[in-house]
Design a protein around this motif. Structure first.
Motif, PDB file in Angstrom:
ATOM      1  N   SER A   1     -13.202   2.320   0.809  1.00 54.28           N
ATOM      2  CA  SER A   1     -14.403   3.094   1.116  1.00 54.28           C
ATOM      3  C   SER A   1     -14.845   3.978  -0.047  1.00 54.28           C
ATOM      4  O   SER A   1     -15.785   4.756   0.088  1.00 54.28           O
ATOM      5  N   MET A   2     -14.161   3.867  -1.179  1.00 55.86           N
ATOM      6  CA  MET A   2     -14.442   4.747  -2.317  1.00 55.86           C
ATOM      7  C   MET A   2     -15.837   4.502  -2.883  1.00 55.86           C
ATOM      8  O   MET A   2     -16.273   3.362  -3.012  1.00 55.86           O
ATOM      9  N   ARG A   3     -16.525   5.575  -3.208  1.00 59.23           N
ATOM     10  CA  ARG A   3     -17.823   5.499  -3.860  1.00 59.23           C
ATOM     11  C   ARG A   3     -17.658   5.853  -5.338  1.00 59.23           C
ATOM     12  O   ARG A   3     -17.010   6.839  -5.669  1.00 59.23           O
ATOM     13  N   VAL A   4     -18.223   5.017  -6.207  1.00 56.07           N
ATOM     14  CA  VAL A   4     -18.110   5.247  -7.647  1.00 56.07           C
ATOM     15  C   VAL A   4     -19.491   5.170  -8.284  1.00 56.07           C
ATOM     16  O   VAL A   4     -20.386   4.511  -7.761  1.00 56.07           O
TER      17      VAL A   4
ATOM     18  N   VAL B   1     -23.119  12.031  -9.897  1.00 59.10           N
ATOM     19  CA  VAL B   1     -22.809  11.867  -8.468  1.00 59.10           C
ATOM     20  C   VAL B   1     -23.945  12.440  -7.626  1.00 59.10           C
ATOM     21  O   VAL B   1     -24.281  13.621  -7.754  1.00 59.10           O
ATOM     22  N   PRO B   2     -24.555  11.642  -6.752  1.00 57.31           N
ATOM     23  CA  PRO B   2     -25.634  12.148  -5.902  1.00 57.31           C
ATOM     24  C   PRO B   2     -25.136  13.202  -4.918  1.00 57.31           C
ATOM     25  O   PRO B   2     -23.978  13.154  -4.472  1.00 57.31           O
ATOM     26  N   LEU B   3     -25.994  14.136  -4.560  1.00 59.86           N
ATOM     27  CA  LEU B   3     -25.613  15.149  -3.585  1.00 59.86           C
ATOM     28  C   LEU B   3     -25.297  14.534  -2.228  1.00 59.86           C
ATOM     29  O   LEU B   3     -24.487  15.092  -1.470  1.00 59.86           O
ATOM     30  N   ASP B   4     -25.903  13.382  -1.931  1.00 53.61           N
ATOM     31  CA  ASP B   4     -25.556  12.690  -0.683  1.00 53.61           C
ATOM     32  C   ASP B   4     -24.074  12.338  -0.646  1.00 53.61           C
ATOM     33  O   ASP B   4     -23.434  12.408   0.418  1.00 53.61           O
ATOM     34  N   ASP B   5     -23.523  11.953  -1.799  1.00 51.28           N
ATOM     35  CA  ASP B   5     -22.094  11.638  -1.854  1.00 51.28           C
ATOM     36  C   ASP B   5     -21.249  12.890  -1.674  1.00 51.28           C
ATOM     37  O   ASP B   5     -20.177  12.851  -1.044  1.00 51.28           O
ATOM     38  N   TRP B   6     -21.687  14.007  -2.236  1.00 48.29           N
ATOM     39  CA  TRP B   6     -20.986  15.276  -2.023  1.00 48.29           C
ATOM     40  C   TRP B   6     -20.962  15.630  -0.532  1.00 48.29           C
ATOM     41  O   TRP B   6     -19.926  16.019   0.014  1.00 48.29           O
TER      42      TRP B   6
ATOM     43  N   VAL C   1      -0.275  17.264  15.030  1.00 48.71           N
ATOM     44  CA  VAL C   1      -1.580  16.680  14.724  1.00 48.71           C
ATOM     45  C   VAL C   1      -1.654  16.465  13.221  1.00 48.71           C
ATOM     46  O   VAL C   1      -1.500  17.406  12.445  1.00 48.71           O
ATOM     47  N   VAL C   2      -1.873  15.210  12.819  1.00 46.57           N
ATOM     48  CA  VAL C   2      -1.980  14.872  11.405  1.00 46.57           C
ATOM     49  C   VAL C   2      -3.445  14.628  11.063  1.00 46.57           C
ATOM     50  O   VAL C   2      -4.050  13.657  11.537  1.00 46.57           O
ATOM     51  N   ASN C   3      -4.025  15.526  10.276  1.00 50.40           N
ATOM     52  CA  ASN C   3      -5.396  15.369   9.806  1.00 50.40           C
ATOM     53  C   ASN C   3      -5.352  14.533   8.526  1.00 50.40           C
ATOM     54  O   ASN C   3      -5.253  15.056   7.422  1.00 50.40           O
ATOM     55  N   ASN C   4      -5.419  13.217   8.717  1.00 52.87           N
ATOM     56  CA  ASN C   4      -5.173  12.260   7.635  1.00 52.87           C
ATOM     57  C   ASN C   4      -6.432  11.553   7.144  1.00 52.87           C
ATOM     58  O   ASN C   4      -6.482  11.153   5.983  1.00 52.87           O
ATOM     59  N   ALA C   5      -7.431  11.377   7.978  1.00 47.99           N
ATOM     60  CA  ALA C   5      -8.606  10.588   7.602  1.00 47.99           C
ATOM     61  C   ALA C   5      -9.266  11.152   6.338  1.00 47.99           C
ATOM     62  O   ALA C   5      -9.453  12.364   6.219  1.00 47.99           O
ATOM     63  N   GLY C   6      -9.586  10.266   5.396  1.00 45.99           N
ATOM     64  CA  GLY C   6     -10.201  10.736   4.161  1.00 45.99           C
ATOM     65  C   GLY C   6     -10.848   9.608   3.384  1.00 45.99           C
ATOM     66  O   GLY C   6     -10.592   8.423   3.631  1.00 45.99           O
ATOM     67  N   VAL C   7     -11.701   9.985   2.442  1.00 51.55           N
ATOM     68  CA  VAL C   7     -12.406   9.041   1.579  1.00 51.55           C
ATOM     69  C   VAL C   7     -12.348   9.563   0.147  1.00 51.55           C
ATOM     70  O   VAL C   7     -11.900  10.682  -0.103  1.00 51.55           O
ATOM     71  N   ALA C   8     -12.814   8.755  -0.799  1.00 54.09           N
ATOM     72  CA  ALA C   8     -12.774   9.149  -2.208  1.00 54.09           C
ATOM     73  C   ALA C   8     -14.117   8.909  -2.871  1.00 54.09           C
ATOM     74  O   ALA C   8     -14.885   8.027  -2.458  1.00 54.09           O
ATOM     75  N   GLN C   9     -14.384   9.699  -3.910  1.00 56.65           N
ATOM     76  CA  GLN C   9     -15.605   9.558  -4.703  1.00 56.65           C
ATOM     77  C   GLN C   9     -15.241   9.849  -6.156  1.00 56.65           C
ATOM     78  O   GLN C   9     -14.497  10.789  -6.442  1.00 56.65           O
ATOM     79  N   VAL C  10     -15.737   9.024  -7.058  1.00 56.93           N
ATOM     80  CA  VAL C  10     -15.426   9.181  -8.472  1.00 56.93           C
ATOM     81  C   VAL C  10     -16.714   9.102  -9.288  1.00 56.93           C
ATOM     82  O   VAL C  10     -17.543   8.215  -9.073  1.00 56.93           O
ATOM     83  N   GLY C  11     -16.873  10.046 -10.218  1.00 58.66           N
ATOM     84  CA  GLY C  11     -18.040  10.023 -11.102  1.00 58.66           C
ATOM     85  C   GLY C  11     -18.250  11.357 -11.777  1.00 58.66           C
ATOM     86  O   GLY C  11     -17.667  12.368 -11.378  1.00 58.66           O
ATOM     87  N   ALA C  12     -19.052  11.351 -12.807  1.00 57.25           N
ATOM     88  CA  ALA C  12     -19.352  12.573 -13.557  1.00 57.25           C
ATOM     89  C   ALA C  12     -20.240  13.501 -12.743  1.00 57.25           C
ATOM     90  O   ALA C  12     -21.023  13.058 -11.904  1.00 57.25           O
ATOM     91  N   ILE C  13     -20.128  14.797 -12.994  1.00 56.30           N
ATOM     92  CA  ILE C  13     -20.852  15.795 -12.208  1.00 56.30           C
ATOM     93  C   ILE C  13     -22.360  15.569 -12.239  1.00 56.30           C
ATOM     94  O   ILE C  13     -23.054  15.813 -11.248  1.00 56.30           O
ATOM     95  N   ASP C  14     -22.894  15.086 -13.356  1.00 59.30           N
ATOM     96  CA  ASP C  14     -24.345  14.896 -13.460  1.00 59.30           C
ATOM     97  C   ASP C  14     -24.798  13.527 -12.960  1.00 59.30           C
ATOM     98  O   ASP C  14     -25.989  13.219 -12.993  1.00 59.30           O
TER      99      ASP C  14
END
Length: 266
Positions: free
Chosen positions: A192-195, A99-104, A84-97
């Motif tokens: 699908s990356m969020r920036v 990035v919205p908590l919704d993105d986290w 079983v390969v658990n491969n599905a994933g997404v990315a998010q880029v931005g400064a800690i202050d």
């Protein structure tokens, strides 16, 4: 390894597709799960053209019931699953202050809990079989601490830790675990990356495009890891050097070096 069975989440594109094709060429039965039905059908056609027994099942790793449905189908139709390969994933880029908590919450639900759900659902299957192999796709981001990627880094570091834990926990049941930590390579992760700022999209786009490593290269490394039942797979030579620097250099020496090398991301 011929006639073995593999299930790959996020198998309709990118690394998941490359993995599906690589294992199909080796004579494996291949099941891919994804939320992209049209792409999934296209990949199944590619796999069948290679002579593989192939299956596409709709699967959102945010839904435990989807993964359970896959497990039940594979037990019913194929008598189980070997890898079983658990491969599905997404990315998010931005400064800690910034990035919205919704993105986290979004990235944790997919990158971390998606892997947790996959391992949770298929561990009983593997235990009943007395064997099995989890391949969890993390990232060099889980081993290094590149700025402006805190949410992505944190989820991938958690996947590494989860994999280390499961290697110890599941060994007595005949279940192997591999964790894959590639750096940048040509894939569709950016789709699908969020920036939080357009400049990050441009910078990362250049890094993806400039990489000499392809999804096929990473898939080959994973194929070899499954054959050898290797635990940690680091496909990028340059990133392996940086990882060793982090392991062996004092933090007060390593951290300034990393900050200088990633200054353009600020």
């Amino acid at each position: 390894m011929k006639d073995q069975r593999i299930f790959i989440t996020g198998g309709a594109s990118g690394l998941g597709r490359a993995l599906a094709l690589r294992f199909a060429r080796a004579g494996w039965r291949v099941c891919i799960g994804d939320i992209q039905d049209a792409r999934g059908a296209e990949v199944v056609a590619e796999l069948e053209a290679l002579g593989s027994q192939a299956l596409y099942l709709p699967c959102d790793v945010r839904r435990e019931e989807d993964l359970r449905a896959v497990a039940e189908r594979l037990e019913a139709d194929w008598g189980g699953v070997d890898v079983v390969v658990n491969n599905a994933g997404v990315a998010q880029v931005g400064a800690i202050d910034e990035v919205p908590l919704d993105d986290w919450e979004w990235i944790v639900d997919i990158n971390l809990l998606g892997v947790v759900r996959g391992c949770k659902v298929f561990t009983p299957v593997f235990k009943r079989q007395g064997r099995g192999h989890f391949v969890n796709v993390a990232s060099m981001a889980g081993l290094l601490d590149v700025p402006m990627m805190s949410s992505y880094n944190a989820t991938k570091a958690a996947v590494v830790s989860l994999s280390e834990t499961l290697q110890n926990e599941l060994h007595r049941h005949g279940i192997a675990v591999s964790v894959i930590c590639p750096a940048f390579f040509k894939t569709n992760l950016g789709d699908s990356m969020r920036v939080t700022h357009p400049k990050f999209q441009a910078i990362l786009g250049k890094l993806f495009d400039r990489s000499k490593i392809t999804a096929d290269h990473v898939a080959e490394e994973i194929f070899t890891a499954v054959k050898k039942r290797s635990f940690l797979v680091l496909p990028h030579a340059e990133s392996r050097k940086i990882w060793r620097m982090k392991r062996f250099l004092p933090r007060e020496i390593y951290a300034p070096l990393l900050r200088r090398s990633t200054r353009r991301m600020r």
